[in-house]
Design an enzyme around this catalytic site. Structure first.
Site, PDB file in Angstrom:
ATOM      1  N   LEU A 147     -12.835  15.825 -56.976  1.00  0.00           N
ATOM      2  CA  LEU A 147     -12.966  14.818 -55.932  1.00  0.00           C
ATOM      3  C   LEU A 147     -12.855  13.451 -56.587  1.00  0.00           C
ATOM      4  O   LEU A 147     -13.308  13.263 -57.723  1.00  0.00           O
ATOM      5  CB  LEU A 147     -14.325  14.916 -55.217  1.00  0.00           C
ATOM      6  N   ASP A 148     -12.285  12.500 -55.878  1.00  0.00           N
ATOM      7  CA  ASP A 148     -12.270  11.135 -56.378  1.00  0.00           C
ATOM      8  C   ASP A 148     -13.699  10.662 -56.608  1.00  0.00           C
ATOM      9  O   ASP A 148     -14.638  11.101 -55.925  1.00  0.00           O
ATOM     10  CB  ASP A 148     -11.608  10.196 -55.361  1.00  0.00           C
ATOM     11  N   LYS A 149     -13.855   9.751 -57.543  1.00  0.00           N
ATOM     12  CA  LYS A 149     -15.181   9.219 -57.871  1.00  0.00           C
ATOM     13  C   LYS A 149     -15.916   8.716 -56.630  1.00  0.00           C
ATOM     14  O   LYS A 149     -17.109   8.971 -56.458  1.00  0.00           O
ATOM     15  CB  LYS A 149     -15.043   8.076 -58.888  1.00  0.00           C
ATOM     16  N   ASN A 245      -5.329  11.734 -54.276  1.00  0.00           N
ATOM     17  CA  ASN A 245      -5.470  10.651 -53.278  1.00  0.00           C
ATOM     18  C   ASN A 245      -4.725  10.937 -51.973  1.00  0.00           C
ATOM     19  O   ASN A 245      -4.405  10.018 -51.208  1.00  0.00           O
ATOM     20  CB  ASN A 245      -4.967   9.310 -53.835  1.00  0.00           C
TER      21      ASN A 245
END
Length: 306
Positions: A147-149, A245
């Site tokens: 997962l993105d930060k 993304n």
């Protein structure tokens, strides 16, 4: 995707699909392993020993791992399928499921999935690695997906390369549902939609979207509007592909960037974080073949906008 009738009620309820805990009463004196093999006749001797080892067997409310534990007439024996994880004394994540093969966590926004050149410590990976090594210094964990930060929600890690490989190589077959919640800027006019484009990454680590198949990897995103306010829309988003993304880029393509996402066109940040949350993860367990489903609470900040 189903349109919620009452989003605050629907999104506040947890809907884990898991096996029901089992409860038995001892009818005659016995030993625990003998008793369990009799009651769980569909499971092998090794499977039952695994239940004992993982402390999922309780006698009179106490977890028992000794296979020859004596049982007495009238005692209560329980099988609790979901292991109660040790609480990790660090801010940023919570274990919501663990067995001998994998760990499922709820990650807060702002926590990296894995280390980067700039940050090595206090990532979800480093925290979980320390956690499993406290049980046995030889233990390791392996990244299954990321997962993105700044995205919160459900992630899964494997406890061996074998399980990691089994999950990754059959990802599309193993994943039954992967639903995100996205708060986007403006009112999305079309209530249900599908976005298809081809994504490529620049040297500046920004993903670009194109309709040219020769200019990137195919990305497919489905969305449904769950709730709207004067300034925002709350979408349920499902991925057919899992590109870097992807949701953020596709929301920009839609003309409604995710709030707080200035990298992909957002001009507002009303909740001081990215408005993206990995809400539901459902998959076929790589070993037991059971259908596992985990659902987290919706961030309160999301609901506060509607």
């Amino acid at each position: 995707m189903r349109q919620p009738k009452d989003i605050k009620k629907t999104f506040s309820q947890k809907k884990k699909v898991k096996p029901n805990d089992l409860k038995f009463e001892v009818q005659h004196d016995s030993e625990l392993l003998v008793f369990l093999l009799e009651k769980l006749s569909q499971k092998s001797r090794n499977d039952v020993k695994v239940l004992l080892r993982d402390k999922k067997v309780f006698v009179e409310g106490e977890a028992i791992s000794q296979f020859n534990q004596p049982l007495r007439l009238g005692q209560k024996v329980e099988i609790r399928w979901e292991k109660q994880p040790e609480e990790i004394k660090i801010r940023g994540l919570k274990i919501i499921f663990e067995d001998q093969y994998l760990i499922v966590i709820d990650k807060e926004a702002g926590v990296l999935s894995i280390a980067t050149e700039k940050q090595k410590e206090n990532t979800a990976y480093s925290v979980l690695s320390e956690y499993v090594k406290r049980q046995d210094p030889a233990n390791k964990i392996f990244v299954v997906h990321r997962l993105d930060k700044d995205t919160s929600g459900i992630m899964m890690y494997a406890k061996s390369q074998r399980i990691q490989k089994a999950l990754q190589e059959n990802w599309n077959d193993n994943i039954l549902e992967r639903t995100y919640l996205a708060v986007v800027e403006g009112i999305v006019a079309k209530p249900v939609g599908k976005i298809i484009s081809y994504l490529t990454e620049s040297k500046a680590l920004i993903m670009y979207s194109s309709q040219n198949p020769e200019q990137g990897q195919k990305a497919v995103t489905y969305y449904e509007v769950a709730k709207t306010s004067k300034k925002h829309s709350l979408l349920q988003v499902n991925l057919e592909t899992g590109r870097k993304n992807q949701i953020r880029v596709h929301m920009k393509d839609l003309g409604h960037s995710v709030i707080g996402d200035d990298k992909y066109g957002a001009t507002t940040n009303p909740i001081k974080r990215l408005g993206l949350h990995a809400w539901v993860l459902s998959f076929t367990h790589p070993v037991t073949k059971e259908a596992m489903r985990f659902e987290t609470e919706v961030p309160k900040a999301f609901l506060g906008l509607f």
